[in-house]
Design a protein around this motif. Structure first.
Motif, PDB file in Angstrom:
ATOM      1  N   GLU A   1      16.836   7.647   1.410  1.00  0.00           N
ATOM      2  CA  GLU A   1      16.979   5.774   0.651  1.00  0.00           C
ATOM      3  C   GLU A   1      15.597   6.367  -0.369  1.00  0.00           C
ATOM      4  OE1 GLU A   1      16.539   2.572   3.284  1.00  0.00           O
ATOM      5  OE2 GLU A   1      18.598   3.407   4.385  1.00  0.00           O
ATOM      6  N   GLN A   2      14.609   6.991  -0.477  1.00  0.00           N
ATOM      7  CA  GLN A   2      13.752   7.763  -1.165  1.00  0.00           C
ATOM      8  C   GLN A   2      12.604   6.247  -0.825  1.00  0.00           C
ATOM      9  OE1 GLN A   2      17.103   8.600  -3.128  1.00  0.00           O
ATOM     10  NE2 GLN A   2      16.475   9.916  -2.074  1.00  0.00           N
ATOM     11  N   VAL A   3      12.322   5.810   0.493  1.00  0.00           N
ATOM     12  CA  VAL A   3      11.269   4.931   0.514  1.00  0.00           C
ATOM     13  C   VAL A   3      10.131   5.787   1.364  1.00  0.00           C
ATOM     14  CG1 VAL A   3      10.863   3.205   1.567  1.00  0.00           C
ATOM     15  CG2 VAL A   3      12.666   2.663   0.489  1.00  0.00           C
TER      16      VAL A   3
ATOM     17  N   PRO B   1       7.739   0.659  -4.202  1.00  0.00           N
ATOM     18  CA  PRO B   1       7.534   1.794  -5.262  1.00  0.00           C
ATOM     19  C   PRO B   1       6.398   1.647  -5.828  1.00  0.00           C
ATOM     20  CG  PRO B   1       9.727   0.407  -5.034  1.00  0.00           C
ATOM     21  CD  PRO B   1       9.082  -0.082  -4.072  1.00  0.00           C
ATOM     22  N   PHE B   2       5.892  -0.005  -5.981  1.00  0.00           N
ATOM     23  CA  PHE B   2       4.358   0.524  -7.137  1.00  0.00           C
ATOM     24  C   PHE B   2       3.191   0.390  -6.406  1.00  0.00           C
ATOM     25  CE2 PHE B   2       6.214  -3.278  -5.277  1.00  0.00           C
ATOM     26  CZ  PHE B   2       5.988  -4.649  -4.730  1.00  0.00           C
ATOM     27  N   ALA B   3       3.547   0.811  -4.402  1.00  0.00           N
ATOM     28  CA  ALA B   3       2.162   1.212  -3.954  1.00  0.00           C
ATOM     29  C   ALA B   3       0.800   1.577  -4.505  1.00  0.00           C
ATOM     30  CB  ALA B   3       2.024   1.334  -2.613  1.00  0.00           C
ATOM     31  N   GLU B   4       0.298   1.493  -4.807  1.00  0.00           N
ATOM     32  CA  GLU B   4      -1.001   2.675  -5.263  1.00  0.00           C
ATOM     33  C   GLU B   4      -1.515   3.251  -4.351  1.00  0.00           C
ATOM     34  OE1 GLU B   4      -4.538  -0.313  -6.201  1.00  0.00           O
ATOM     35  OE2 GLU B   4      -2.386  -1.952  -7.394  1.00  0.00           O
ATOM     36  N   ASP B   5      -2.066   4.034  -5.554  1.00  0.00           N
ATOM     37  CA  ASP B   5      -2.081   5.438  -4.454  1.00  0.00           C
ATOM     38  C   ASP B   5      -3.300   5.317  -3.645  1.00  0.00           C
ATOM     39  OD1 ASP B   5      -0.603   6.995  -5.633  1.00  0.00           O
ATOM     40  OD2 ASP B   5      -2.665   8.083  -7.273  1.00  0.00           O
ATOM     41  N   ALA B   6      -4.672   4.197  -3.439  1.00  0.00           N
ATOM     42  CA  ALA B   6      -5.881   4.212  -3.040  1.00  0.00           C
ATOM     43  C   ALA B   6      -5.149   3.454  -1.663  1.00  0.00           C
ATOM     44  CB  ALA B   6      -6.843   3.113  -4.210  1.00  0.00           C
ATOM     45  N   THR B   7      -4.291   2.302  -1.689  1.00  0.00           N
ATOM     46  CA  THR B   7      -3.524   1.970  -0.321  1.00  0.00           C
ATOM     47  C   THR B   7      -2.410   2.853   0.387  1.00  0.00           C
ATOM     48  OG1 THR B   7      -3.343  -0.078  -1.923  1.00  0.00           O
ATOM     49  CG2 THR B   7      -1.101  -0.347   0.215  1.00  0.00           C
TER      50      THR B   7
ATOM     51  N   THR C   1       3.492  -7.916   5.627  1.00  0.00           N
ATOM     52  CA  THR C   1       3.412  -7.461   4.243  1.00  0.00           C
ATOM     53  C   THR C   1       2.205  -6.743   4.109  1.00  0.00           C
ATOM     54  OG1 THR C   1       2.747  -9.434   3.220  1.00  0.00           O
ATOM     55  CG2 THR C   1       4.962  -8.509   2.926  1.00  0.00           C
ATOM     56  N   ALA C   2       1.184  -6.386   3.348  1.00  0.00           N
ATOM     57  CA  ALA C   2      -0.035  -5.840   3.358  1.00  0.00           C
ATOM     58  C   ALA C   2      -0.092  -5.083   1.564  1.00  0.00           C
ATOM     59  CB  ALA C   2      -0.639  -4.243   4.309  1.00  0.00           C
ATOM     60  N   ALA C   3      -1.880  -5.036   1.422  1.00  0.00           N
ATOM     61  CA  ALA C   3      -2.118  -4.661   0.342  1.00  0.00           C
ATOM     62  C   ALA C   3      -1.354  -6.079  -0.705  1.00  0.00           C
ATOM     63  CB  ALA C   3      -1.811  -3.477   0.240  1.00  0.00           C
ATOM     64  N   ASN C   4      -1.337  -6.756  -1.018  1.00  0.00           N
ATOM     65  CA  ASN C   4      -0.388  -7.984  -1.567  1.00  0.00           C
ATOM     66  C   ASN C   4       1.071  -7.202  -2.100  1.00  0.00           C
ATOM     67  OD1 ASN C   4      -2.368  -9.360  -2.015  1.00  0.00           O
ATOM     68  ND2 ASN C   4      -3.719  -8.070  -3.541  1.00  0.00           N
ATOM     69  N   GLY C   5       1.941  -7.049  -1.402  1.00  0.00           N
ATOM     70  CA  GLY C   5       3.165  -6.592  -0.984  1.00  0.00           C
ATOM     71  C   GLY C   5       3.301  -4.685  -1.296  1.00  0.00           C
ATOM     72  N   GLN C   6       2.207  -4.399  -1.200  1.00  0.00           N
ATOM     73  CA  GLN C   6       2.448  -3.013  -2.138  1.00  0.00           C
ATOM     74  C   GLN C   6       3.244  -2.179  -0.502  1.00  0.00           C
ATOM     75  OE1 GLN C   6      -0.593  -0.633  -3.106  1.00  0.00           O
ATOM     76  NE2 GLN C   6      -1.376  -2.844  -3.736  1.00  0.00           N
ATOM     77  N   VAL C   7       2.454  -3.088   1.005  1.00  0.00           N
ATOM     78  CA  VAL C   7       3.811  -2.270   2.159  1.00  0.00           C
ATOM     79  C   VAL C   7       4.476  -2.991   2.902  1.00  0.00           C
ATOM     80  CG1 VAL C   7       2.606  -1.614   3.581  1.00  0.00           C
ATOM     81  CG2 VAL C   7       1.474  -1.362   1.999  1.00  0.00           C
ATOM     82  N   ARG C   8       5.390  -3.136   3.020  1.00  0.00           N
ATOM     83  CA  ARG C   8       6.082  -3.740   4.081  1.00  0.00           C
ATOM     84  C   ARG C   8       6.332  -3.532   5.265  1.00  0.00           C
ATOM     85  NH1 ARG C   8      12.957  -4.540   4.186  1.00  0.00           N
ATOM     86  NH2 ARG C   8      13.218  -2.283   3.658  1.00  0.00           N
TER      87      ARG C   8
END
Length: 291
Positions: free
Chosen positions: A151-153, A181-187, A9-16
């Protein structure tokens, strides 16, 4: 280096993220099927994607099937994988030869225009099935498109197979990066920027990059955390008994005709090309049991 998959994972779980090295897996597939270089590259890319996507599934009995059907000379490619890192697959026309395109194996030309189908059998009444068009027929871009549309991912898929001069597999592997789904724009922006600098997965694999180093290159500056690793391999669970079921399914009339011919038959497993032989006596027993 033995083949294995890394999950992270990365960015505190924003990415897998997933990355794999699959040289031995793809080489074994090549040996089983006697594939040409371009067929090895096409099958190898789908095997690599299959084993990573298989590792995304939760249950031991879950099965994933990837099918690429195009109008190119390769016909179709089928890969199945489970959640434990076992993967197998075949191409319809393993000896396709095509001239290189821009100095690379022309996988897109071999596959042609067509469809990608993803079937997930998770033990429910009906398996999940998603289908999209092939956008480039190079496999990685097609899966990126599939994840976004079916899968809308939002995802990025990179796959590479590099051949030796003697047509054995030099290296193979790839990655899948997915935004939650909760990934921030900056990430998202940062990862898009990182991806721009990776010109070719094959190049990095050729430099000896491990799956961990691949992910470090792509996600190192957004807080990469490796969660686990698992081995992967080309593995077919066929057996004489299982193939016998396929023989029985052709119908009594056809089995009787085989018996009347008075010759043993040979049946090959699609996935690993293993040949199984059935004597006239065995065919008679199959016919008896099917009655």
């Amino acid at each position: 280096m033995k083949d294995y998959i890394v999950r992270a994972t990365a960015a505190n779980g924003q990415v897998r993220a997933f990355a794999a090295i699959t040289r031995e897996t793809v080489e074994e597939a090549r040996q089983h099927h006697g594939t040409s270089p371009v067929a090895t590259a096409a099958l190898g890319r789908l095997l690599t994607a299959g084993t990573m996507m298989g590792s995304m599934m939760k249950n031991e009995t879950d099965m994933l099937t990837l099918q690429v059907r195009g109008d190119g000379p390769i016909g179709g490619i089928t890969v199945t994988a489970d959640s434990k890192g076992d993967v197998k697959g075949y191409v319809e026309n393993p000896d396709v030869m095509l001239p290189p395109k821009n100095g690379k194996l022309d996988v897109g030309g071999a596959v042609g225009i067509g469809l990608l189908q993803v079937i997930k059998d998770m033990g429910l009444k009906e398996p999940y099935s998603g289908q999209t068009i092939l956008v480039s027929s190079e496999i990685a871009e097609d899966l990126t498109y599939y994840f976004a549309n079916s899968e809308q991912v939002p995802s990025s898929v990179g796959l590479g197979v590099l051949m030796e001069k003697d047509n054995t597999v030099k290296t193979a592997g790839g990655f899948i990066i997915q935004m939650m789904p909760f990934a921030e724009d900056a990430t998202i922006s940062q990862i898009e920027e990182n991806l721009k600098h990776v010109t070719s997965v094959t190049e990095l694999l050729d430099k000896g990059y491990t799956p961990e180093q691949l992910l470090e290159e792509l996600l190192g500056n957004v807080g990469l955390e490796i969660t686990d690793t698992m081995p992967t391999r080309f593995y077919c669970n066929c057996s004489k008994e299982r193939v016998e079921q396929a023989v029985a399914s052709v119908g009594k009339k056809d089995i009787q005709e085989m018996i009347n011919d008075g010759k043993p038959i040979e049946v090959k497993c699609h996935f690993c090309n293993t040949a199984y032989h059935y004597s006239v006596e065995e065919l008679k027993n199959i016919l008896k049991r099917s009655k």
